[in-house]
Design a protein around this motif. Sequence first.
Motif, PDB file in Angstrom:
ATOM      1  N   VAL A  20       0.855  -1.185   0.000  1.00 19.31           N
ATOM      2  CA  VAL A  20       0.000   0.000   0.000  1.00 19.31           C
ATOM      3  C   VAL A  20       0.893   1.238   0.000  1.00 19.31           C
ATOM      4  O   VAL A  20       1.756   1.381   0.871  1.00 19.31           O
ATOM      5  N   VAL A  21       0.690   2.096  -0.990  1.00 21.74           N
ATOM      6  CA  VAL A  21       1.364   3.393  -1.048  1.00 21.74           C
ATOM      7  C   VAL A  21       0.289   4.432  -0.784  1.00 21.74           C
ATOM      8  O   VAL A  21      -0.721   4.480  -1.485  1.00 21.74           O
ATOM      9  N   ARG A  22       0.492   5.258   0.235  1.00 20.55           N
ATOM     10  CA  ARG A  22      -0.477   6.304   0.569  1.00 20.55           C
ATOM     11  C   ARG A  22       0.111   7.648   0.184  1.00 20.55           C
ATOM     12  O   ARG A  22       1.236   7.975   0.556  1.00 20.55           O
ATOM     13  N   ALA A  23      -0.670   8.403  -0.588  1.00 24.84           N
ATOM     14  CA  ALA A  23      -0.252   9.731  -1.028  1.00 24.84           C
ATOM     15  C   ALA A  23      -1.110  10.779  -0.335  1.00 24.84           C
ATOM     16  O   ALA A  23      -2.324  10.633  -0.231  1.00 24.84           O
ATOM     17  N   VAL A  24      -0.451  11.840   0.143  1.00 26.16           N
ATOM     18  CA  VAL A  24      -1.144  12.954   0.785  1.00 26.16           C
ATOM     19  C   VAL A  24      -0.579  14.240   0.213  1.00 26.16           C
ATOM     20  O   VAL A  24       0.643  14.440   0.190  1.00 26.16           O
ATOM     21  N   GLY A  25      -1.460  15.103  -0.277  1.00 28.38           N
ATOM     22  CA  GLY A  25      -1.036  16.376  -0.850  1.00 28.38           C
ATOM     23  C   GLY A  25      -1.481  16.490  -2.291  1.00 28.38           C
ATOM     24  O   GLY A  25      -2.426  15.835  -2.717  1.00 28.38           O
ATOM     25  N   ASP A  26      -0.807  17.332  -3.044  1.00 31.32           N
ATOM     26  CA  ASP A  26      -1.143  17.557  -4.446  1.00 31.32           C
ATOM     27  C   ASP A  26      -0.339  16.626  -5.342  1.00 31.32           C
ATOM     28  O   ASP A  26       0.881  16.567  -5.239  1.00 31.32           O
ATOM     29  N   LEU A  27      -1.034  15.943  -6.218  1.00 30.69           N
ATOM     30  CA  LEU A  27      -0.376  15.085  -7.201  1.00 30.69           C
ATOM     31  C   LEU A  27      -0.290  15.889  -8.494  1.00 30.69           C
ATOM     32  O   LEU A  27      -1.156  15.830  -9.350  1.00 30.69           O
ATOM     33  N   ASP A  28       0.769  16.677  -8.578  1.00 26.19           N
ATOM     34  CA  ASP A  28       0.943  17.606  -9.691  1.00 26.19           C
ATOM     35  C   ASP A  28       2.364  17.500 -10.227  1.00 26.19           C
ATOM     36  O   ASP A  28       3.089  16.556  -9.901  1.00 26.19           O
ATOM     37  N   LEU A  29       2.754  18.463 -11.040  1.00 27.27           N
ATOM     38  CA  LEU A  29       4.070  18.458 -11.676  1.00 27.27           C
ATOM     39  C   LEU A  29       5.198  18.321 -10.651  1.00 27.27           C
ATOM     40  O   LEU A  29       6.181  17.628 -10.895  1.00 27.27           O
ATOM     41  N   GLU A  30       5.053  18.946  -9.509  1.00 26.84           N
ATOM     42  CA  GLU A  30       6.102  18.877  -8.488  1.00 26.84           C
ATOM     43  C   GLU A  30       6.135  17.538  -7.765  1.00 26.84           C
ATOM     44  O   GLU A  30       7.196  17.036  -7.427  1.00 26.84           O
ATOM     45  N   GLY A  31       4.983  16.956  -7.511  1.00 26.56           N
ATOM     46  CA  GLY A  31       4.919  15.694  -6.766  1.00 26.56           C
ATOM     47  C   GLY A  31       5.032  14.454  -7.629  1.00 26.56           C
ATOM     48  O   GLY A  31       5.340  13.367  -7.130  1.00 26.56           O
ATOM     49  N   ALA A  32       4.787  14.587  -8.925  1.00 25.26           N
ATOM     50  CA  ALA A  32       4.768  13.430  -9.826  1.00 25.26           C
ATOM     51  C   ALA A  32       6.071  12.625  -9.823  1.00 25.26           C
ATOM     52  O   ALA A  32       6.030  11.390  -9.766  1.00 25.26           O
ATOM     53  N   PRO A  33       7.246  13.268  -9.868  1.00 23.67           N
ATOM     54  CA  PRO A  33       8.484  12.468  -9.891  1.00 23.67           C
ATOM     55  C   PRO A  33       8.659  11.591  -8.644  1.00 23.67           C
ATOM     56  O   PRO A  33       9.122  10.456  -8.747  1.00 23.67           O
ATOM     57  N   GLU A  38       8.614   6.100  -6.340  1.00 28.73           N
ATOM     58  CA  GLU A  38       8.120   5.185  -5.301  1.00 28.73           C
ATOM     59  C   GLU A  38       7.372   4.019  -5.921  1.00 28.73           C
ATOM     60  O   GLU A  38       7.595   2.854  -5.559  1.00 28.73           O
ATOM     61  N   LEU A  39       6.480   4.297  -6.858  1.00 31.56           N
ATOM     62  CA  LEU A  39       5.720   3.217  -7.481  1.00 31.56           C
ATOM     63  C   LEU A  39       6.635   2.263  -8.246  1.00 31.56           C
ATOM     64  O   LEU A  39       6.487   1.047  -8.155  1.00 31.56           O
ATOM     65  N   VAL A  65       1.446   9.832 -14.387  1.00 32.75           N
ATOM     66  CA  VAL A  65       2.132   8.885 -13.502  1.00 32.75           C
ATOM     67  C   VAL A  65       1.276   7.634 -13.323  1.00 32.75           C
ATOM     68  O   VAL A  65       1.774   6.501 -13.413  1.00 32.75           O
ATOM     69  N   LEU A  66      -0.010   7.825 -13.080  1.00 29.96           N
ATOM     70  CA  LEU A  66      -0.894   6.686 -12.845  1.00 29.96           C
ATOM     71  C   LEU A  66      -1.035   5.816 -14.089  1.00 29.96           C
ATOM     72  O   LEU A  66      -1.009   4.584 -13.995  1.00 29.96           O
ATOM     73  N   VAL A  67      -1.172   6.442 -15.249  1.00 34.23           N
ATOM     74  CA  VAL A  67      -1.289   5.681 -16.501  1.00 34.23           C
ATOM     75  C   VAL A  67      -0.013   4.879 -16.744  1.00 34.23           C
ATOM     76  O   VAL A  67      -0.056   3.686 -17.066  1.00 34.23           O
ATOM     77  N   GLY A  68       1.142   5.518 -16.570  1.00 33.56           N
ATOM     78  CA  GLY A  68       2.410   4.828 -16.760  1.00 33.56           C
ATOM     79  C   GLY A  68       2.597   3.686 -15.777  1.00 33.56           C
ATOM     80  O   GLY A  68       3.055   2.594 -16.143  1.00 33.56           O
ATOM     81  N   ALA A  69       2.234   3.910 -14.515  1.00 28.42           N
ATOM     82  CA  ALA A  69       2.378   2.873 -13.488  1.00 28.42           C
ATOM     83  C   ALA A  69       1.426   1.716 -13.750  1.00 28.42           C
ATOM     84  O   ALA A  69       1.788   0.545 -13.553  1.00 28.42           O
TER      85      ALA A  69
END
Length: 127
Positions: A20-33, A38-39, A65-69
């Motif tokens: 389980v990977v838990r993400a908190v915050g904005d999933l945007d250009l800055e957080g995507a890498p 991690e994935l 990121v989600l599509v690629g993962a």
Amino acid sequence: MLDEDNELLLSVTDAGPYVVVRAVGDLDLEGAPALTAELRSWLGPRPVVLDLSGVDFMDSSGLGVLVGAHKEAGNRGGALILAAPSPRVQKIFKVTRLHKVFSVHDTPEDAVEAALRSTGTVTNDRS
């Protein structure tokens, strides 16, 4: 806790047959890498549950990121299972029609159950 920039924070729970990977915050250009890295480190034959309950904003970078993962998980014999997207994030999936591509579940518990089913480990414990 988030900083004032709403930086994406990630936590991981290795639960044996799944991760389980838990993400908190904005999933945007800055957080995507960070999410991509991690994935990638966990994608493989075990399913990965991505808990999105703490993500209120996602842009096209996050979607990429989600599509690629999702694609990479399938190539490695695993699965990416999405859990608890906020209404705002759900709307993005519906507008892009990606809700038909991803395995999306209302709660992290439902996503974990789906992960266990995908590994052949079924639980009947509903207590």
